[in-house]
Scaffold this active site. Structure first.
Site, PDB file in Angstrom:
ATOM      1  N   HIS A 142      46.599  45.226  36.407  1.00  0.00           N
ATOM      2  CA  HIS A 142      44.860  44.934  35.831  1.00  0.00           C
ATOM      3  C   HIS A 142      44.387  43.604  35.974  1.00  0.00           C
ATOM      4  O   HIS A 142      43.673  43.128  36.492  1.00  0.00           O
ATOM      5  CB  HIS A 142      45.075  45.243  34.362  1.00  0.00           C
ATOM      6  CG  HIS A 142      43.878  45.318  33.443  1.00  0.00           C
ATOM      7  ND1 HIS A 142      42.701  46.012  33.747  1.00  0.00           N
ATOM      8  CD2 HIS A 142      43.656  44.407  32.529  1.00  0.00           C
ATOM      9  CE1 HIS A 142      41.960  45.513  32.949  1.00  0.00           C
ATOM     10  NE2 HIS A 142      42.497  44.800  32.169  1.00  0.00           N
ATOM     11  N   GLN A 184      45.107  41.564  38.395  1.00  0.00           N
ATOM     12  CA  GLN A 184      44.901  41.424  39.794  1.00  0.00           C
ATOM     13  C   GLN A 184      43.491  42.021  40.155  1.00  0.00           C
ATOM     14  O   GLN A 184      42.602  41.551  40.841  1.00  0.00           O
ATOM     15  CB  GLN A 184      45.910  41.964  40.621  1.00  0.00           C
ATOM     16  CG  GLN A 184      47.251  41.188  40.688  1.00  0.00           C
ATOM     17  CD  GLN A 184      46.941  39.664  41.398  1.00  0.00           C
ATOM     18  OE1 GLN A 184      47.150  38.737  40.666  1.00  0.00           O
ATOM     19  NE2 GLN A 184      46.558  39.175  42.620  1.00  0.00           N
ATOM     20  N   HIS A 199      41.135  42.487  38.129  1.00  0.00           N
ATOM     21  CA  HIS A 199      40.113  41.542  37.408  1.00  0.00           C
ATOM     22  C   HIS A 199      39.745  40.480  38.378  1.00  0.00           C
ATOM     23  O   HIS A 199      38.395  40.212  38.598  1.00  0.00           O
ATOM     24  CB  HIS A 199      40.471  41.219  36.044  1.00  0.00           C
ATOM     25  CG  HIS A 199      39.910  42.082  34.919  1.00  0.00           C
ATOM     26  ND1 HIS A 199      38.469  42.095  34.722  1.00  0.00           N
ATOM     27  CD2 HIS A 199      40.580  42.568  33.963  1.00  0.00           C
ATOM     28  CE1 HIS A 199      38.560  42.877  33.516  1.00  0.00           C
ATOM     29  NE2 HIS A 199      39.448  43.353  33.202  1.00  0.00           N
TER      30      HIS A 199
END
Length: 108
Positions: free
Chosen positions: A79, A81, A83
């Site tokens: 998650h 990475q 973002h």
């Protein structure tokens, strides 16, 4: 909360802040305030550096571990990475949008 989780959350937080600045820059484009938009994109880039430093630290830790002791890959890390990469993409696209809109105004 573990140190690893704190570093991952730092990536998520910085990426979210960067993306928010990039969308504020997009609003400035709609107002034809290209200088303001570029200033906000610079802020977004500076915030992205925080995420990059945290990411680099995690990569460094992983590379320094023995093969049997790799850092766990978690949904939270994936998650983070996601973002981080999307914040960079948004920032880059909005920068190109500024270029397009500015060039059209110069031609008027």
């Amino acid at each position: 909360m573990s140190e690893l989780e704190m570093q991952i959350l730092q990536i998520i937080s910085a990426a979210g802040d960067s993306k928010a600045k990039a969308f504020q820059a997009f609003q400035k484009i709609q107002e034809s305030d290209y200088e303001g938009a570029r200033a906000l994109l610079k802020e977004a880039r500076d915030i992205d550096l925080e995420a990059h430093k945290a990411q680099t630290e995690l990569i460094r830790k992983e590379l320094s571990q023995d093969d049997g002791e790799k850092l766990p890959v978690s949904l939270l890390m994936v998650h983070a990475q996601d973002h981080y990469m999307s914040s960079q993409l948004v920032r880059d696209l909005i920068e190109k949008i500024i270029d397009v809109f500015e060039s059209k105004e110069v031609k008027k």
